[in-house]
Scaffold this active site. Sequence first.
Site, mmCIF file in Angstrom:
data_model
loop_
_atom_site.group_PDB
_atom_site.id
_atom_site.type_symbol
_atom_site.label_atom_id
_atom_site.label_comp_id
_atom_site.label_asym_id
_atom_site.label_seq_id
_atom_site.Cartn_x
_atom_site.Cartn_y
_atom_site.Cartn_z
ATOM 1 N N HIS A 75 61.404 78.828 42.112
ATOM 2 C CA HIS A 75 61.834 77.776 41.191
ATOM 3 C C HIS A 75 60.629 77.126 40.506
ATOM 4 O O HIS A 75 59.533 77.694 40.506
ATOM 5 C CB HIS A 75 62.735 76.773 41.904
ATOM 6 C CG HIS A 75 63.800 77.445 42.719
ATOM 7 N ND1 HIS A 75 64.880 78.074 42.145
ATOM 8 C CD2 HIS A 75 63.908 77.639 44.066
ATOM 9 C CE1 HIS A 75 65.622 78.622 43.098
ATOM 10 N NE2 HIS A 75 65.055 78.372 44.276
ATOM 11 N N GLU A 97 62.985 71.791 46.715
ATOM 12 C CA GLU A 97 62.520 73.120 47.078
ATOM 13 C C GLU A 97 61.315 73.527 46.246
ATOM 14 O O GLU A 97 60.369 74.151 46.753
ATOM 15 C CB GLU A 97 63.656 74.131 46.899
ATOM 16 C CG GLU A 97 63.297 75.551 47.290
ATOM 17 C CD GLU A 97 64.434 76.522 47.079
ATOM 18 O OE1 GLU A 97 64.248 77.716 47.387
ATOM 19 O OE2 GLU A 97 65.513 76.113 46.594
ATOM 20 N N HIS A 146 60.743 80.324 49.481
ATOM 21 C CA HIS A 146 61.953 79.547 49.242
ATOM 22 C C HIS A 146 62.284 78.694 50.463
ATOM 23 O O HIS A 146 61.689 78.841 51.532
ATOM 24 C CB HIS A 146 63.139 80.472 48.952
ATOM 25 C CG HIS A 146 63.058 81.169 47.633
ATOM 26 N ND1 HIS A 146 63.586 80.639 46.478
ATOM 27 C CD2 HIS A 146 62.497 82.350 47.280
ATOM 28 C CE1 HIS A 146 63.356 81.469 45.464
ATOM 29 N NE2 HIS A 146 62.688 82.513 45.938
ATOM 30 N N GLU A 162 63.057 82.511 53.264
ATOM 31 C CA GLU A 162 63.703 81.199 53.299
ATOM 32 C C GLU A 162 63.152 80.504 54.543
ATOM 33 O O GLU A 162 63.520 80.839 55.670
ATOM 34 C CB GLU A 162 65.225 81.349 53.387
ATOM 35 C CG GLU A 162 65.857 82.112 52.227
ATOM 36 C CD GLU A 162 66.044 81.247 50.993
ATOM 37 O OE1 GLU A 162 65.697 80.047 51.039
ATOM 38 O OE2 GLU A 162 66.554 81.765 49.980
#
Length: 335
Positions: free
Chosen positions: A125, A162, A217, A299
Amino acid sequence: MSYDDPKSPSPTGRRPFRRGGAYVAVAALVPAGLAGWLLWQVASGSEEQGAPGAQTAASPSGSQSESAAPPEKNPDGEDEEADKGDKGGKDGKGDAKSTASPPESGKGGKSGPLEGRLIVIDPGHNPNNFRHPKDIARLVDIGTGRKECDTTGTSTNDGYTEAEFTLDVAHRLRNALREQGATVRLTHNGERRFGPCVNERARMGNDWKADAVVSLHADGSGAGNRGFHVISPAKVSGGDADTGRITGPSRELGTRIAGGFVRSTGSKPSNYIGSGTGLDVRDDLGGLNLSTVPKVFIECGNMRDSKDAALLKSADWRQKAADGISEGIAGFLKG
């Protein structure tokens, strides 16, 4: 990154970006002994189970995290954003295009076991994505279909995003890898208007001929869902996607990172994805589908669980996370 449950409302009142896609059972692709190997390294005991339900962040809020590590000045420009021209621009097909040239092998790194190796870190992101909803919602080709250019990502309940998390860990990971002699490039360093789009992120690693790529992430699942998991590409072929040659090496990279992450952080593999192995395989992520070099997503934890969130907001824990990922990358590259 998030695993959206349509019944789970967004804390901001906005509809979260969807991340649909089929999950491929990791048990079919990973040797049966892997689960026992990973769990052997983890302290005994199990976390309480919870139903998945993901949410995304509409905008950065006041962060409750400890101070992030400042970006290290890089005279060689190795981690500067790839596209210095039209930031968030488009090529003739409407997709963001990278114009950067490959860095010299070994440039900027110290002498060490990873000297001559090029590693690309992809911070998931972008802190500015929320300002450009139309741009990031634009569909791009991921080989097997079309998906959003990017999303805002998720956040903790008190607003630590995030995108903030991934940039901080990216800087720490970059420094750890350089200490071992590696050359490191980041797909972006937060200065772009938005993105890069998922297809451009994949293209950067390909064009730079990276030895390994790791996309950072944190998940946005339901409370009670805890732990980390590493995602490797499924075998897909369609359009520009052809992962046949990288599925095996990517699984090995993911396995190494999972082991290093357990040892360094003490965190347990996910209790809701990966059947306790901390490993998952997916065929719906453009950043993996379009890669031609070994690549995985990690993650690092679930931002929507209070216990995981406390870890993700801890500077000490983020350093341990970076060290664990670095250990896994080094193990993969050294064989």
